[in-house]
Design a protein around this motif. Structure first.
Motif, mmCIF file in Angstrom:
data_model
loop_
_atom_site.group_PDB
_atom_site.id
_atom_site.type_symbol
_atom_site.label_atom_id
_atom_site.label_comp_id
_atom_site.label_asym_id
_atom_site.label_seq_id
_atom_site.Cartn_x
_atom_site.Cartn_y
_atom_site.Cartn_z
ATOM 1 N N UNK A 131 0.864 -1.182 0.000
ATOM 2 C CA UNK A 131 0.000 0.000 0.000
ATOM 3 C C UNK A 131 0.899 1.231 0.000
ATOM 4 N N UNK A 132 0.696 2.113 -0.962
ATOM 5 C CA UNK A 132 1.491 3.337 -1.017
ATOM 6 C C UNK A 132 1.301 4.153 0.262
ATOM 7 N N UNK A 133 2.400 4.734 0.722
ATOM 8 C CA UNK A 133 2.322 5.615 1.889
ATOM 9 C C UNK A 133 2.672 7.059 1.558
ATOM 10 N N UNK A 134 3.097 7.301 0.319
ATOM 11 C CA UNK A 134 3.588 8.628 -0.061
ATOM 12 C C UNK A 134 2.544 9.707 0.188
ATOM 13 N N UNK A 135 2.951 10.737 0.900
ATOM 14 C CA UNK A 135 2.105 11.894 1.116
ATOM 15 C C UNK A 135 1.193 11.822 2.319
ATOM 16 N N UNK A 150 -2.229 3.665 -3.834
ATOM 17 C CA UNK A 150 -2.389 2.454 -4.627
ATOM 18 C C UNK A 150 -2.198 1.232 -3.746
ATOM 19 N N UNK A 151 -3.114 0.296 -3.859
ATOM 20 C CA UNK A 151 -3.098 -0.923 -3.055
ATOM 21 C C UNK A 151 -2.958 -2.143 -3.951
ATOM 22 N N UNK A 152 -2.136 -3.104 -3.510
ATOM 23 C CA UNK A 152 -2.016 -4.380 -4.202
ATOM 24 C C UNK A 152 -2.456 -5.499 -3.275
ATOM 25 N N UNK A 153 -3.336 -6.365 -3.762
ATOM 26 C CA UNK A 153 -3.824 -7.528 -3.020
ATOM 27 C C UNK A 153 -3.819 -8.732 -3.962
ATOM 28 N N UNK A 154 -4.135 -9.909 -3.418
ATOM 29 C CA UNK A 154 -4.219 -11.119 -4.222
ATOM 30 C C UNK A 154 -5.669 -11.546 -4.364
ATOM 31 N N UNK A 155 -6.049 -11.999 -5.563
ATOM 32 C CA UNK A 155 -7.397 -12.526 -5.738
ATOM 33 C C UNK A 155 -7.414 -14.022 -5.418
#
Length: 231
Positions: A131-135, A150-155
């Protein structure tokens, strides 16, 4: 399970409010002594959980989670809570590189933070890959703002899914927060994140220097939110 979690919360509340040396009339009580007391109470309650619950037995990581270890270095530990999984247990810093910190819960899962912002988890089953933490921290310290994350997960087929969120961070004023060992008046900020498919709301509590002391941050649909308190 519900009774167990309530019992832990009651123990933490008693430890946080009743054993603070500024309010208990015991000026000689040290932070280490308070840490030892609250950890002992939590371990006693969790140790009594019956076999009909969904809480698994803790897997002690080397270097681990004894009362003596936590009392000797309370700054290296956090109180971690996942209501959806029935977890209330200590987390220990296992890796630290500047603002990047990785915690291991006593039962095994790990959570990685960047400046107090949750950026990944492992071991919960339905994990936050990244998960982006920028800002985010900058917006918190500025009193609020809007960031894109932006988040990345698995389906279900273990394929990486990427989701983009528009997040609005707003101040909710000061709030007295029970941290387990103590109560503190902190600055609360609410982060509302929206995508086409998902909505979640994070909460951050900051001290006067802009450090995140406690937070409740989203992990996944199954895990929901991970709460972390500095002891």
């Amino acid at each position: 399970m519900k009774r167990t979690i309530c019992g832990v919360a009651a123990a933490l509340a008693l430890a946080g409010c009743g054993q603070n040396s500024e309010t208990s009339g015991q000026p000689g009580a040290s932070a280490e002594a308070r840490a030892l007391s609250v950890v002992s109470q939590v371990q006693t309650i969790l140790g009594g959980v019956g076999s009909d619950t969904t809480v698994s037995a803790p897997r002690v990581i080397p270097g681990g989670f004894s009362s003596e270890a936590i009392a000797a270095d309370p700054g290296a530990y956090r109180l971690m809570q996942v209501n959806a999984l029935g977890l209330v247990e200590p987390g220990r810093i296992i890796q630290e590189n500047g603002d990047e910190v990785t915690l291991a819960l006593q039962s095994g899962p790990t959570a990685a933070y960047d400046g107090g912002i949750l950026v990944a988890t492992r071991g919960f089953g339905d994990d936050l890959i990244t998960m982006d933490s920028a800002g985010v921290l900058e917006a918190l310290r500025a009193g609020g703002g809007t960031v894109s994350r932006r988040m990345e997960t698995l389906d279900a087929q273990d394929q990486v899914l990427t989701s983009s969120f528009s997040c609005t961070i707003t101040s909710a004023g000061q709030e007295t927060v029970n941290l387990g060992l103590r109560e503190a008046t902190l600055n609360r900020f609410d982060e509302k994140c929206r995508s086409q498919a998902l909505i979640f709301d994070n909460i951050y509590w900051l001290d006067g220097s802009g450090q995140i002391v406690a937070s409740r941050q989203y992990v996944s649909p199954t895990v929901a939110y991970l709460r972390s308190n500095r002891l």
